[in-house]
Design a protein around this motif. Structure first.
Motif, PDB file in Angstrom:
ATOM      1  N   LEU A 296      17.251  32.555  23.769  1.00 28.79           N
ATOM      2  CA  LEU A 296      16.587  32.517  22.473  1.00 28.79           C
ATOM      3  C   LEU A 296      16.761  31.127  21.867  1.00 28.79           C
ATOM      4  N   ALA A 297      15.681  30.590  21.327  1.00 28.92           N
ATOM      5  CA  ALA A 297      15.734  29.271  20.703  1.00 28.92           C
ATOM      6  C   ALA A 297      14.708  29.222  19.578  1.00 28.92           C
ATOM      7  N   GLU A 298      14.669  28.104  18.875  1.00 31.54           N
ATOM      8  CA  GLU A 298      13.765  27.966  17.741  1.00 31.54           C
ATOM      9  C   GLU A 298      12.839  26.773  17.914  1.00 31.54           C
ATOM     10  N   LEU A 299      11.629  26.916  17.396  1.00 32.17           N
ATOM     11  CA  LEU A 299      10.680  25.819  17.269  1.00 32.17           C
ATOM     12  C   LEU A 299      10.225  25.783  15.816  1.00 32.17           C
ATOM     13  N   ASP A 300      10.354  24.634  15.185  1.00 34.85           N
ATOM     14  CA  ASP A 300      10.033  24.512  13.761  1.00 34.85           C
ATOM     15  C   ASP A 300       8.693  23.804  13.596  1.00 34.85           C
ATOM     16  N   ALA A 301       7.651  24.561  13.281  1.00 28.85           N
ATOM     17  CA  ALA A 301       6.313  23.989  13.128  1.00 28.85           C
ATOM     18  C   ALA A 301       6.136  23.281  11.792  1.00 28.85           C
ATOM     19  N   LEU A 302       6.974  23.628  10.804  1.00 23.45           N
ATOM     20  CA  LEU A 302       6.800  23.087   9.454  1.00 23.45           C
ATOM     21  C   LEU A 302       7.755  21.947   9.113  1.00 23.45           C
ATOM     22  N   GLY A 303       8.897  21.875   9.788  1.00 20.81           N
ATOM     23  CA  GLY A 303       9.851  20.805   9.484  1.00 20.81           C
ATOM     24  C   GLY A 303      10.277  20.803   8.032  1.00 20.81           C
ATOM     25  N   GLY A 304      10.592  21.977   7.504  1.00 26.28           N
ATOM     26  CA  GLY A 304      10.798  22.138   6.072  1.00 26.28           C
ATOM     27  C   GLY A 304      11.848  21.256   5.439  1.00 26.28           C
ATOM     28  N   TYR A 305      12.896  20.893   6.182  1.00 21.14           N
ATOM     29  CA  TYR A 305      13.976  20.088   5.611  1.00 21.14           C
ATOM     30  C   TYR A 305      13.885  18.612   5.998  1.00 21.14           C
ATOM     31  N   THR A 306      12.794  18.199   6.601  1.00 22.91           N
ATOM     32  CA  THR A 306      12.626  16.797   6.996  1.00 22.91           C
ATOM     33  C   THR A 306      12.411  15.928   5.760  1.00 22.91           C
ATOM     34  N   PRO A 307      13.179  14.850   5.590  1.00 26.95           N
ATOM     35  CA  PRO A 307      12.988  13.975   4.417  1.00 26.95           C
ATOM     36  C   PRO A 307      11.583  13.386   4.393  1.00 26.95           C
ATOM     37  N   ALA A 308      11.046  13.232   3.181  1.00 28.30           N
ATOM     38  CA  ALA A 308       9.689  12.706   3.009  1.00 28.30           C
ATOM     39  C   ALA A 308       9.695  11.189   3.121  1.00 28.30           C
ATOM     40  N   THR A 309       9.830  10.713   4.361  1.00 21.45           N
ATOM     41  CA  THR A 309       9.825   9.281   4.640  1.00 21.45           C
ATOM     42  C   THR A 309       8.615   8.940   5.499  1.00 21.45           C
ATOM     43  N   ALA A 310       8.408   7.652   5.710  1.00 17.99           N
ATOM     44  CA  ALA A 310       7.263   7.189   6.501  1.00 17.99           C
ATOM     45  C   ALA A 310       7.320   7.725   7.928  1.00 17.99           C
ATOM     46  N   GLN A 311       8.508   7.986   8.445  1.00 20.11           N
ATOM     47  CA  GLN A 311       8.659   8.439   9.829  1.00 20.11           C
ATOM     48  C   GLN A 311       8.819   9.955   9.955  1.00 20.11           C
ATOM     49  N   GLY A 312       8.704  10.678   8.854  1.00 20.52           N
ATOM     50  CA  GLY A 312       8.985  12.104   8.867  1.00 20.52           C
ATOM     51  C   GLY A 312       8.088  12.906   9.787  1.00 20.52           C
TER      52      GLY A 312
END
Length: 309
Positions: free
Chosen positions: A274-290
């Protein structure tokens, strides 16, 4: 008297200059419905502002309940971007009261769009593996997971920002060019990273990744769709376990923050991870490389599980 007049003239000139500078530097207020659109906007707006996002981490864009503060924000921002009614069904009613520009990115020309069940791998032949959240023939609105589509969305945001803020137009166009170049580099990295897992079987609990799979030559074997409010019966679980036994070593991916309650039961005693795939990236900082970070993590998580079998 002459000195006073000169001082007054200098004061007026200084005040007007400050007002002009302030007006030129006024940040365009950008709001996006979901994190991936915020990250694309952040790449374009970098150095001239930081876009906001409506949905908090972990919230589902399919059934989010707007708060009064959310409604006020939707009505007041300069530019608003959302996927469209196929994704954020809660937004159309609120947007009717908005007079400022709103863009449903699913309507942009140049996008490469997909529809559910348009090819055989989208749903396994067993009806138990159908993703009931996505009707066959309906638009697959997870379109941000295609780098091609991300470029189209970024170009639209850059054009809108340039029109709303001409003083910073060169910056927006420069940021857009840099974003395109980073996506070129990301594309090469992901192709190299994912080449070794092409053809390996895996399953998902939510059919959200077809755009990403299409971009990198991958195909999920089946979808174990389980409604959160319904615990499947023994016959249903047995059918899913039989499918996993047939495939052998494989991975089953859910999406954060919640893993389906039957996941552990489903794979117990089988050579399945069992593993996870995050399609939304909810906790990714709002930076140019996000945005690139979300796609790169998606590729690494997918490859990491399948390589460990």
């Amino acid at each position: 008297m002459v000195i006073v007049s000169r001082l007054f003239a200098i004061f007026v000139t200084f005040t007007v200059s400050l007002f002009a500078i302030s007006a030129a530097q006024a940040e365009v207020k950008v709001l996006t419905s979901i994190k991936p659109l915020q990250l694309i906007a952040a790449a374009v707006q970098d150095g001239a502002g930081v876009p906001e996002v409506l949905l908090p981490p972990g919230a589902s864009p399919h059934n989010y309940a707007l708060r009064p503060s959310d409604v006020r924000k939707v009505q007041s921002v300069d530019l608003l971007y959302w996927i469209g009614p196929d994704m954020e069904g809660f937004l159309p009613r609120v947007l009717k009261g908005r007079s400022l520009p709103s863009v449903a990115v699913q309507d942009l020309s140049g996008l490469k769009l997909r529809r559910f069940a348009e090819d055989s791998h989208s749903h396994a032949t067993d009806a138990d593996e159908h993703d009931h959240d996505h009707r066959p023939g309906s638009l697959d609105a997870h379109l941000w997971l295609s780098p091609v589509n991300a470029r189209v969305i970024a170009a639209k945001i850059a054009a809108d920002l340039s029109a709303a803020d001409p003083a910073n137009a060169p910056r927006y166009q420069s940021n857009l060019k840099a974003f395109d170049e980073r996506l070129d580099a990301l594309n090469l990295r992901l192709k190299a990273r994912l080449a070794g897992i092409a053809g390996k079987p895996y399953f998902v609990f939510h059919e959200a990744f077809d755009y990403f799979e299409d971009a990198y030559g991958l195909k999920h074997t089946g979808v174990f769709s389980v409604a959160a409010e319904v615990q499947p019966g023994a016959q249903h679980v047995a059918a899913m376990r039989a499918r996993l036994q047939e495939v052998g070593k494989t991975c089953v991916f859910s999406e954060p923050p919640l893993r389906p309650r039957l996941a552990e039961t489903l794979v117990a005693g089988l050579p399945v991870k069992l593993a996870e795939l995050d399609a939304l990236g909810g906790y990714t900082p709002a930076t140019a490389q996000g945005y690139e970070q979300v796609l790169e993590k998606l590729g690494n998580d997918l490859a990491g599980c399948l390589e460990s079998l």
